[in-house]
Design an enzyme around this catalytic site. Structure first.
Site, PDB file in Angstrom:
ATOM      1  N   ASP A 202       0.841  -1.814  -0.422  1.00  0.00           N
ATOM      2  CA  ASP A 202       0.175  -0.024   0.120  1.00  0.00           C
ATOM      3  C   ASP A 202       1.061   1.480  -0.268  1.00  0.00           C
ATOM      4  O   ASP A 202       2.111   1.565   1.198  1.00  0.00           O
ATOM      5  CB  ASP A 202      -0.786  -0.214   1.734  1.00  0.00           C
ATOM      6  CG  ASP A 202      -1.297   1.469   1.656  1.00  0.00           C
ATOM      7  OD1 ASP A 202      -2.878   1.163   0.523  1.00  0.00           O
ATOM      8  OD2 ASP A 202      -1.256   2.269   2.272  1.00  0.00           O
ATOM      9  N   GLU A 227       1.331   0.048  -4.534  1.00  0.00           N
ATOM     10  CA  GLU A 227       0.926   0.960  -5.026  1.00  0.00           C
ATOM     11  C   GLU A 227       1.303   2.382  -5.459  1.00  0.00           C
ATOM     12  O   GLU A 227       1.290   3.062  -4.351  1.00  0.00           O
ATOM     13  CB  GLU A 227      -0.928   0.831  -4.207  1.00  0.00           C
ATOM     14  CG  GLU A 227      -2.303   2.151  -4.865  1.00  0.00           C
ATOM     15  CD  GLU A 227      -2.492   2.423  -3.920  1.00  0.00           C
ATOM     16  OE1 GLU A 227      -3.759   3.492  -4.076  1.00  0.00           O
ATOM     17  OE2 GLU A 227      -1.956   2.333  -3.164  1.00  0.00           O
ATOM     18  N   ASP A 310     -10.429   1.760  -4.427  1.00  0.00           N
ATOM     19  CA  ASP A 310     -10.489   3.623  -3.673  1.00  0.00           C
ATOM     20  C   ASP A 310     -10.978   3.794  -4.855  1.00  0.00           C
ATOM     21  O   ASP A 310     -11.944   4.977  -5.051  1.00  0.00           O
ATOM     22  CB  ASP A 310      -9.106   4.069  -3.352  1.00  0.00           C
ATOM     23  CG  ASP A 310      -7.560   3.442  -2.807  1.00  0.00           C
ATOM     24  OD1 ASP A 310      -8.459   3.943  -1.542  1.00  0.00           O
ATOM     25  OD2 ASP A 310      -7.039   2.962  -1.979  1.00  0.00           O
TER      26      ASP A 310
END
Length: 426
Positions: A202, A227, A310
C-alpha cells in the site's frame, strides 16, 4: 553427482523458487470499501473459492489483516493481532486461505507499512507508543522509530522521511534496522503461519523504493505488487493528455529502483483507457505504435485494472465509466500485463459470465504478461488489436471490422456490447 545432474538440479530449483512472470496470471481483488461492514467477510469469500478457480483466477488480493483503528484496515496498529479485524478472526482467515490454496489460488496480503497507529500516549501526551500484538516486544516501538520530520508524532531521533507524507498517522522510519528486521519477520510470519503467498504494498510513494526491494528480498513472495498512484498529466480541457510517457516512465522507474521483480498497478493504462472508451479510442496507440500505458514499456511488471476499493466502490475517487466497464475488461483480459478483476464488477455488477468468458480465452490461448500486441486500428470509434497472432479483439461502436479479421482463420469466441474477441482456428 556429476556436473550434468548438478546443472539439472539447479535448473529445477530455479523453476521452483524464482517467480514466474511468463505464466498466465489473473489477480482478483476480493473486497471493496464496504466489505468490513458485512460481518464475517472471510467466511463469505470462502464460499467463492471453487467459483473463482473455475474462472481462471490464480491470485486473490485480500484486505489488510491486522488490528486497525479504521474498519477497512488501512490505519493499522497491532500488526500481529489478526483476531480483531472487522473481516473475521485469524482462524477464519487461515481457513479462507486454505480453501483458496486447495483450489490452486494463492492469497496476497495487503501490506500497510508506510504508517502505523499508536496504542498509547507518551509522557508528552502524544500518541506514539506502538504495540505489536505479542507477549514479547516485537513491533513495540516508540517515537524514535517515527520519521523525524513527522513532527506531530516524532521525538526527532528518527531519520527523515524518504517518501511522501501520509498525514493521517505516524510515518514509520524505514531506514531503521529494527523496523526493517521486525517488519520482515512479521511478513514472513504471515507466510509461514497464516498461509499468504505474496504482497500488495500500500502507498509505496510514502517510502523509498529501496525498502520495497529489501522487504521483497527478505520475504521472497511468489508475487508482489506496489500501489504507486500518481496523477496523470491533464490538459486545459480537463481531459488526460494523449502523451502519458512521463507518467508510465515514473512507474517503470519505481519498479526498477524496487529491484525489478516487483510489479506495479498500471495507473497509466487505467487513466488512458477510461478516457479512450468515451469516444476517443485513438488514445490506445502511442507514438511508437504500441500500447500507451505501462504495458507498452514494461508489460511483465504491469498489473492492469479497471477499478479498486479506492477508485471505485463507494469511494469513487477515480471511477471507470460504469456503462463501458466490460469494454475495459475486454481490453485488459486480452492484453499483456497481469490483469486484475474487481469484486464488485464480477459479483455485484453481474458481469461474471462475460468476464469468465474473457479469462477463458486468455488462458486457452496462453496470453501472458509479455505477450505481443499488434494494433490494427486505433480510431475514435474503434480499437482493434492482434495478440500473439492467436486472438483479435475489438472495442468501440463501429460494428464492421471485417477488414482486420481474416474470415477463414479466425472465429468469434465471445462478444457483447461494443466488444468482440476472435480466436485463431488454424
Amino acid at each position: 553427482m556429476n556436473s550434468l545432474k548438478i546443472s539439472l538440479l539447479c535448473f529445477l530449483l530455479s523453476i521452483i523458487f524464482i517467480p514466474n512472470f511468463t505464466a498466465s496470471q489473473i489477480l482478483f481483488q476480493g473486497f471493496n470499501w464496504e466489505s468490513a461492514k458485512k460481518g464475517g467477510w472471510y467466511n463469505i469469500l470462502k464460499q467463492s473459492a471453487a467459483e473463482l478457480a473455475s474462472s481462471g483466477i490464480t491470485h486473490v488480493w485480500l484486505p489488510p489483516p491486522s488490528h486497525a483503528i479504521s474498519d477497512e484496515g488501512y490505519m493499522p496498529g497491532r500488526l500481529y493481532d489478526l483476531n480483531v479485524s472487522k473481516y473475521g478472526s485469524q482462524d477464519d482467515l487461515k481457513a479462507l486461505i486454505k480453501a483458496y490454496h486447495d483450489n490452486g489460488i494463492q492469497s496476497i496480503a495487503d501490506i500497510v507499512i508506510n504508517h502505523r497507529c499508536a496504542e498509547k500516549q507518551d509522557e508528552r501526551g502524544i500518541w506514539c507508543i506502538f504495540e505489536g500484538g505479542t507477549p514479547d516486544d516485537r513491533l513495540d516501538w516508540g517515537p524514535s522509530l517515527i520519521c523525524s520530520d513527522d513532527t506531530q508524532y516524532s521525538d526527532g531521533k528518527g531519520n527523515p522521511d524518504t517518501g511522501a507524507d501520509f498525514g493521517g498517522a505516524p510515518d514509520i522510519d524505514h531506514k531503521n534496522t529494527r523496523v526493517q528486521n521486525e517488519l520482515s519477520d512479521w511478513m514472513n510470519w504471515l507466510k509461514t503461519e497464516i498461509g499468504f503467498s505474496g504482497w500488495r504494498f500500500d502507498f509505496v510513494r510514502g517510502y523509498a523504493p529501496e525498502f520495497t526491494k529489501l522487504y521483497v528480498a527478505n520475504t521472497k513472495p511468489s508475487f508482489s505488487v506496489g500501489e504507486f498512484w500518481n496523477s496523470l498529466a491533464y490538459g486545459s480541457d480537463g481531459k488526460p493528455e494523449y502523451n502519458q510517457d512521463n507518467h508510465r516512465k515514473e512507474l517503470a522507474g519505481w519498479i526498477g529502483n524496487a529491484g525489478g521483480e516487483v510489479t506495479a498497478f498500471d495507473f497509466t493504462t487505467k487513466g488512458i483507457l477510461q478516457a479512450a472508451v468515451q469516444g476517443e479510442l485513438g488514445r490506445l496507440k502511442d507514438s511508437n505504435g504500441g500500447p500507451p500505458g505501462l504495458i507498452g514499456i514494461s508489460p511483465r511488471n504491469s498489473v492492469t485494472f479497471i477499478d479498486n476499493h479506492d477508485t471505485g466502490s463507494t469511494q469513487k475517487l477515480w471511477p471507470f465509466p460504469s456503462d463501458v466497464v466490460i469494454q475495459g475488461y475486454a481490453y485488459i483480459l486480452t492484453h499483456p500485463g497481469i490483469p486484475s478483476i474487481f469484486y464488485d464488477h464480477f459479483f455485484d455488477w453481474r458481469l461474471k459470465e462475460q468476464i469468465s468468458n474473457l479469462t477463458a480465452i486468455r488462458s486457452r490461448n496462453g496470453i501472458k504478461p509479455d505477450s505481443v500486441v499488434r494494433i490494427l486500428a486505433a480510431d475514435p470509434d474503434v480499437y482493434v488489436a492482434s495478440i500473439d497472432d492467436k486472438i483479435i479483439m475489438k472495442i468501440g461502436m463501429r460494428f464492421d471490422v471485417s477488414e482486420f479479421v481474416p474470415p477463414t482463420t479466425f472465429k468469434i469466441a465471445t462478444f457483447g456490447m461494443s466488444y468482440c474477441v476472435w480466436e485463431k482456428t488454424a
